[in-house]
Scaffold this active site. Sequence first.
Site, PDB file in Angstrom:
ATOM      1  CG  HIS A 226      -6.057   1.775   4.954  1.00 32.85           C
ATOM      2  ND1 HIS A 226      -5.671   2.799   5.784  1.00 32.85           N
ATOM      3  CD2 HIS A 226      -4.995   0.945   4.856  1.00 32.85           C
ATOM      4  CE1 HIS A 226      -4.415   2.591   6.170  1.00 32.85           C
ATOM      5  NE2 HIS A 226      -3.980   1.482   5.614  1.00 32.85           N
TER       6      HIS A 226
ATOM      7  N   GLY B  33       2.411   2.960  10.745  1.00 30.12           N
ATOM      8  CA  GLY B  33       3.297   4.082  10.434  1.00 30.12           C
ATOM      9  C   GLY B  33       4.407   4.309  11.433  1.00 30.12           C
TER      10      GLY B  33
ATOM     11  N   GLY C 273       2.922  -0.827   4.390  1.00 29.61           N
ATOM     12  CA  GLY C 273       2.888   0.588   4.014  1.00 29.61           C
ATOM     13  C   GLY C 273       4.269   1.094   3.662  1.00 29.61           C
TER      14      GLY C 273
ATOM     15  CD  GLU D 121      -3.200  -2.048   7.551  1.00 29.02           C
ATOM     16  OE1 GLU D 121      -2.030  -2.196   7.181  1.00 29.02           O
ATOM     17  OE2 GLU D 121      -3.908  -1.081   7.209  1.00 29.02           O
TER      18      GLU D 121
ATOM     19  CG  ASN E  35      -1.792   1.208   1.319  1.00 31.71           C
ATOM     20  OD1 ASN E  35      -1.857   1.995   0.360  1.00 31.71           O
ATOM     21  ND2 ASN E  35      -2.476   1.381   2.434  1.00 31.71           N
ATOM     22  CD1 TRP E  36       3.716   1.133  -2.676  1.00 29.59           C
ATOM     23  CD2 TRP E  36       3.795   2.221  -4.641  1.00 29.59           C
ATOM     24  NE1 TRP E  36       4.572   0.451  -3.512  1.00 29.59           N
ATOM     25  CE2 TRP E  36       4.642   1.093  -4.718  1.00 29.59           C
ATOM     26  CE3 TRP E  36       3.678   3.057  -5.761  1.00 29.59           C
ATOM     27  CZ2 TRP E  36       5.365   0.783  -5.867  1.00 29.59           C
ATOM     28  CZ3 TRP E  36       4.389   2.745  -6.907  1.00 29.59           C
ATOM     29  CH2 TRP E  36       5.227   1.619  -6.962  1.00 29.59           C
ATOM     30  CE  LYS E  37      -0.377   3.415   4.670  1.00 33.06           C
ATOM     31  NZ  LYS E  37      -0.306   3.578   6.121  1.00 33.06           N
TER      32      LYS E  37
ATOM     33  CD  GLU F  13      -3.263   5.608   6.391  1.00 32.39           C
ATOM     34  OE1 GLU F  13      -3.180   5.612   5.150  1.00 32.39           O
ATOM     35  OE2 GLU F  13      -2.353   5.204   7.139  1.00 32.39           O
TER      36      GLU F  13
ATOM     37  CB  SER G 157       5.154  -0.801  12.282  1.00 35.58           C
ATOM     38  OG  SER G 157       4.563   0.486  12.453  1.00 35.58           O
TER      39      SER G 157
END
Length: 258
Positions: free
Chosen positions: A100, A176, A239, A170, A13-15, A102, A218
């Site tokens: 997700h 992160g 991530g 997650e 997941n490159w966000k 976010e 992480s």
Amino acid sequence: MGGMKKRNLVVANWKMNPNTFLDAKKAFDGVRLGAKGLKNTDIVVCPPFPYIYPLVKLNSPKNIFFGAQNISIEPKGAFTGEVSSEMIKTLPAKYVILGHSERRKMGETNEIVKAKLQRAFGADLVPILCVGENERDKEGNHLGFIKNQIKECLIGLSKKDLVGINIAYEPIWAIGKSYLEAMSPTDIHETVLFIKKVLIEQFGSDIAGGSKILYGGSVEAENASEIVRIGNVDGFLVGHASLTSQFSDILKAVDLKR
Ligand code: 13P
């Protein structure tokens, strides 16, 4: 599931990274390098929308697939700024990350996530459903929270769609950071077992047995092997480390599971 062996799955997941297509191409070169020699593992690269198509056009080994990080709840039409499931499908890309944390933070409820899951299945996309608690407590309330997310997102979907469902666990508090602050492999194991139990209770052992449970939060080169060994996961949702050279080491660690 008739003894059919599940392949491991690692989702990148490159966000909202990287800033330029040139850097996206470089990151993708790293993924291609890391994919070499893997025997039991499929990789799903989920770049920002504008990068998917040009990356799809490059040559990739058979074990690299593409996915979107989100889709619209609507099928088509006057929804400025939205991207539909059919558009993703025709790139062609195969997967989509849904729910997700976010995106949930931007207002996506379980109800919205469920509607998006139905859109994804309608376009023959393979969803990766994200669940996970904000915080843990000694009373185990986080388990109830996860169970509720799974139920509200999945109950009512057809059995046919639920076969092989991918769930990415997650924990939000572990996203992160560095491997030092990720969840411990034994706690991951406990939660993975809990999620399997919920799937068995709600949907039966066929669905539970065929589903893949990934861990995200992480994951780095340093903790990947331990989580694979102890956590009993079918792969990872990665991530920040998926944009670095560590990603190859993570892939190798996962591929040892068979
Ligand atoms: P990090 O690997 O950067 O913690 O991100 C996890 C994540 O949110 C992947 O979807």
